[in-house]
Design a protein around this motif. Structure first.
Motif, short mmCIF file in Angstrom:
data_model
loop_
_atom_site.label_atom_id
_atom_site.label_comp_id
_atom_site.label_asym_id
_atom_site.label_seq_id
_atom_site.Cartn_x
_atom_site.Cartn_y
_atom_site.Cartn_z
N ARG A 1 15.17 -4.37 3.20
CA ARG A 1 15.36 -4.52 4.65
C ARG A 1 14.27 -5.42 5.21
O ARG A 1 13.10 -5.21 4.94
CB ARG A 1 15.30 -3.15 5.31
CG ARG A 1 16.30 -2.12 4.78
CD ARG A 1 15.87 -0.71 5.12
NE ARG A 1 14.57 -0.41 4.53
CZ ARG A 1 13.80 0.62 4.89
NH1 ARG A 1 14.19 1.45 5.85
NH2 ARG A 1 12.63 0.83 4.30
N ILE A 2 14.68 -6.40 5.99
CA ILE A 2 13.71 -7.33 6.57
C ILE A 2 13.95 -7.50 8.06
O ILE A 2 15.10 -7.50 8.52
CB ILE A 2 13.77 -8.70 5.84
CG1 ILE A 2 12.59 -9.60 6.27
CG2 ILE A 2 15.10 -9.40 6.07
CD1 ILE A 2 12.39 -10.81 5.37
N PHE B 1 8.68 -2.17 12.19
CA PHE B 1 7.93 -2.05 10.94
C PHE B 1 8.42 -0.85 10.14
O PHE B 1 8.60 -0.93 8.91
CB PHE B 1 6.43 -1.90 11.21
CG PHE B 1 5.78 -3.10 11.84
CD1 PHE B 1 6.32 -4.38 11.71
CD2 PHE B 1 4.60 -2.96 12.57
CE1 PHE B 1 5.71 -5.48 12.29
CE2 PHE B 1 3.98 -4.05 13.14
CZ PHE B 1 4.54 -5.31 13.01
N GLU B 2 8.62 0.27 10.82
CA GLU B 2 9.04 1.50 10.13
C GLU B 2 10.41 1.34 9.49
O GLU B 2 10.70 1.96 8.46
CB GLU B 2 9.04 2.66 11.13
CG GLU B 2 9.31 4.01 10.49
CD GLU B 2 9.20 5.16 11.49
OE1 GLU B 2 9.56 6.29 11.12
OE2 GLU B 2 8.77 4.92 12.64
N ALA B 3 11.26 0.50 10.09
CA ALA B 3 12.62 0.32 9.58
C ALA B 3 12.72 -0.73 8.47
O ALA B 3 13.80 -0.94 7.93
CB ALA B 3 13.54 -0.10 10.74
N CYS B 4 11.60 -1.38 8.12
CA CYS B 4 11.64 -2.55 7.24
C CYS B 4 10.82 -2.36 5.97
O CYS B 4 9.83 -1.63 5.94
CB CYS B 4 11.10 -3.77 7.98
SG CYS B 4 12.16 -4.36 9.31
N ASP B 5 11.24 -3.09 4.95
CA ASP B 5 10.41 -3.27 3.75
C ASP B 5 9.57 -4.54 3.87
O ASP B 5 8.53 -4.67 3.21
CB ASP B 5 11.31 -3.40 2.51
CG ASP B 5 12.16 -2.18 2.29
OD1 ASP B 5 11.60 -1.10 2.08
OD2 ASP B 5 13.41 -2.29 2.33
N ALA B 6 10.02 -5.48 4.67
CA ALA B 6 9.33 -6.76 4.84
C ALA B 6 9.61 -7.27 6.24
O ALA B 6 10.63 -6.93 6.85
CB ALA B 6 9.81 -7.78 3.81
N VAL B 7 8.69 -8.09 6.75
CA VAL B 7 8.89 -8.70 8.06
C VAL B 7 8.55 -10.19 7.98
O VAL B 7 7.64 -10.59 7.26
CB VAL B 7 8.06 -8.02 9.16
CG1 VAL B 7 8.66 -6.68 9.54
CG2 VAL B 7 6.60 -7.88 8.76
N ALA B 8 9.31 -10.99 8.72
CA ALA B 8 9.07 -12.42 8.83
C ALA B 8 8.54 -12.72 10.22
O ALA B 8 8.95 -12.09 11.20
CB ALA B 8 10.37 -13.19 8.57
N ALA C 1 1.48 -4.84 10.44
CA ALA C 1 2.64 -4.74 9.55
C ALA C 1 2.22 -4.37 8.13
O ALA C 1 2.87 -3.55 7.47
CB ALA C 1 3.41 -6.05 9.55
N ALA C 2 1.14 -4.97 7.66
CA ALA C 2 0.65 -4.64 6.32
C ALA C 2 0.24 -3.17 6.24
O ALA C 2 0.54 -2.48 5.25
CB ALA C 2 -0.52 -5.54 5.95
N ALA C 3 -0.42 -2.68 7.29
CA ALA C 3 -0.82 -1.27 7.31
C ALA C 3 0.38 -0.34 7.31
O ALA C 3 0.28 0.82 6.88
CB ALA C 3 -1.69 -1.00 8.53
N ALA C 4 1.54 -0.86 7.78
CA ALA C 4 2.78 -0.09 7.77
C ALA C 4 3.57 -0.30 6.48
O ALA C 4 4.74 0.07 6.39
CB ALA C 4 3.64 -0.47 8.97
N ASP C 5 2.92 -0.91 5.46
CA ASP C 5 3.52 -1.14 4.13
C ASP C 5 4.67 -2.13 4.15
O ASP C 5 5.60 -2.04 3.34
CB ASP C 5 3.98 0.17 3.49
CG ASP C 5 2.81 1.05 3.08
OD1 ASP C 5 1.74 0.49 2.73
OD2 ASP C 5 2.95 2.28 3.10
N CYS C 6 4.61 -3.11 5.06
CA CYS C 6 5.62 -4.17 5.09
C CYS C 6 5.09 -5.40 4.38
O CYS C 6 3.97 -5.85 4.65
CB CYS C 6 5.97 -4.54 6.54
SG CYS C 6 6.84 -3.27 7.47
#
Length: 310
Positions: A10-11, A66-73, A88-93
């Protein structure tokens, strides 16, 4: 390293401006390997419009995205991007960042450190590293070696009289100019081929134009002319290497949407394998260091010859 969940990660996308609407969102919506789950922007109405056009969801709360994603752009101004990337990194994205990562060394290093601490993959979208055929050309020239010097120019016309570019009104581009906007593209080609930059000289030209002379760890030298103020008729981007096998000119590339899809692929590969990509947040921080040095060196001005003794 934080692993991806499921067969289709999910991104999400942060940003709603022209770059997001023309490149990031279409590429994410068309990518078969990801689920494009949502858009967040500083203007909720723009996020809603962009999300509706791509068949995804607008988020008012960036932390919920962030919570809904595995990655963010990211398609945000660099100094808006940087603190959000740390969150975002702290949220494991995993992070698909835009260039430059930030316009201060401290902020860029903070992003790289946050990605490392969280164990998330990162990729910085320097177009030439992911577009075809330039990506393959860079790998070939890096493997060949033996280069003596490089010559590059990136002549944009965003600020030319009569420009109708949607990017011309960008406050950070107006403030930082071609050095920071197109400079990362040129450096992202030079560094993997010629080695890290060990010395920078910078001289002003017309408008926002900067002429850089670079010394590289390999012993090679290179030049780069960077501007967003060229007449439209003169707009061009080119890079040529000279060395033991003669000369090699970088091929042309076609648009950024396909290149962004390649950057998504690179991020997914890094996340799945745990092997950092060569154009990651740490590399992005190095670009910011070099650009900052060029800016400072130019601002100091020439020292000129010393005065003769009395």
């Amino acid at each position: 390293m934080t692993k991806l969940s499921g067969a289709k990660p999910r991104i999400g996308l942060l940003g709603t401006g022209p770059w997001a609407a023309r490149t990031h969102a279409p590429a994410l919506a068309a990518h078969d390997g990801v689920e494009f789950v949502g858009v967040w922007g500083r203007r909720p109405e723009a996020a809603a419009e962009l999300a509706a056009g791509c068949g995804t969801t607008a988020y008012d709360d960036v932390d919920a995205l962030f919570e809904a994603c595995d990655a963010v752009a990211f398609a945000l101004p660099p100094d808006v991007q940087a603190p959000l990337a740390v969150r975002a990194a702290a949220a494991d994205c995993h992070l698909l960042l835009d260039k430059p990562v930030a316009t201060t060394v401290a902020a860029a290093r903070e992003v790289a450190d946050a990605a490392g601490l969280a164990g998330v993959a990162s990729v910085v979208f320097c177009t030439l590293r992911f577009a075809e055929p330039t990506a393959g050309w860079i790998e070939e020239q890096a493997a060949a070696g033996g280069w003596f010097l490089g010559e590059a120019h990136w002549l944009g016309s965003l600020f030319a009289p009569g420009s109708t570019s949607a990017y011309a009104a960008s406050p950070w581009r107006r403030d930082k100019g071609g050095l920071w906007d197109v400079g990362p593209h040129v450096l992202s080609v030079y560094l993997p081929i010629l080695g890290d930059v060990t010395e920078v000289t910078s001289v002003d030209g017309p408008g926002d134009t900067r002429h850089l002379v670079l010394r590289h760890a390999s012993g090679a030298s290179s030049t780069a002319t960077l501007t967003l103020s060229a007449p439209p008729e003169a707009a061009e981007a080119a890079l040529t290497l000279f060395g033991e096998r003669g000369r090699a000119a970088m091929p042309a590339w076609d648009g950024a949407v396909g290149a962004f899809g390649g950057a998504v692929d690179a991020l997914l590969e890094a996340a799945r394998t745990g092997v950092p990509h060569g154009c990651d947040a740490r590399f992005g921080a190095r670009l910011t260091e070099i650009l900052t040095e060029a800016e400072a060196e130019q601002a100091a001005g020439p020292t000129g010859p010393s005065e003769p003794a009395a």
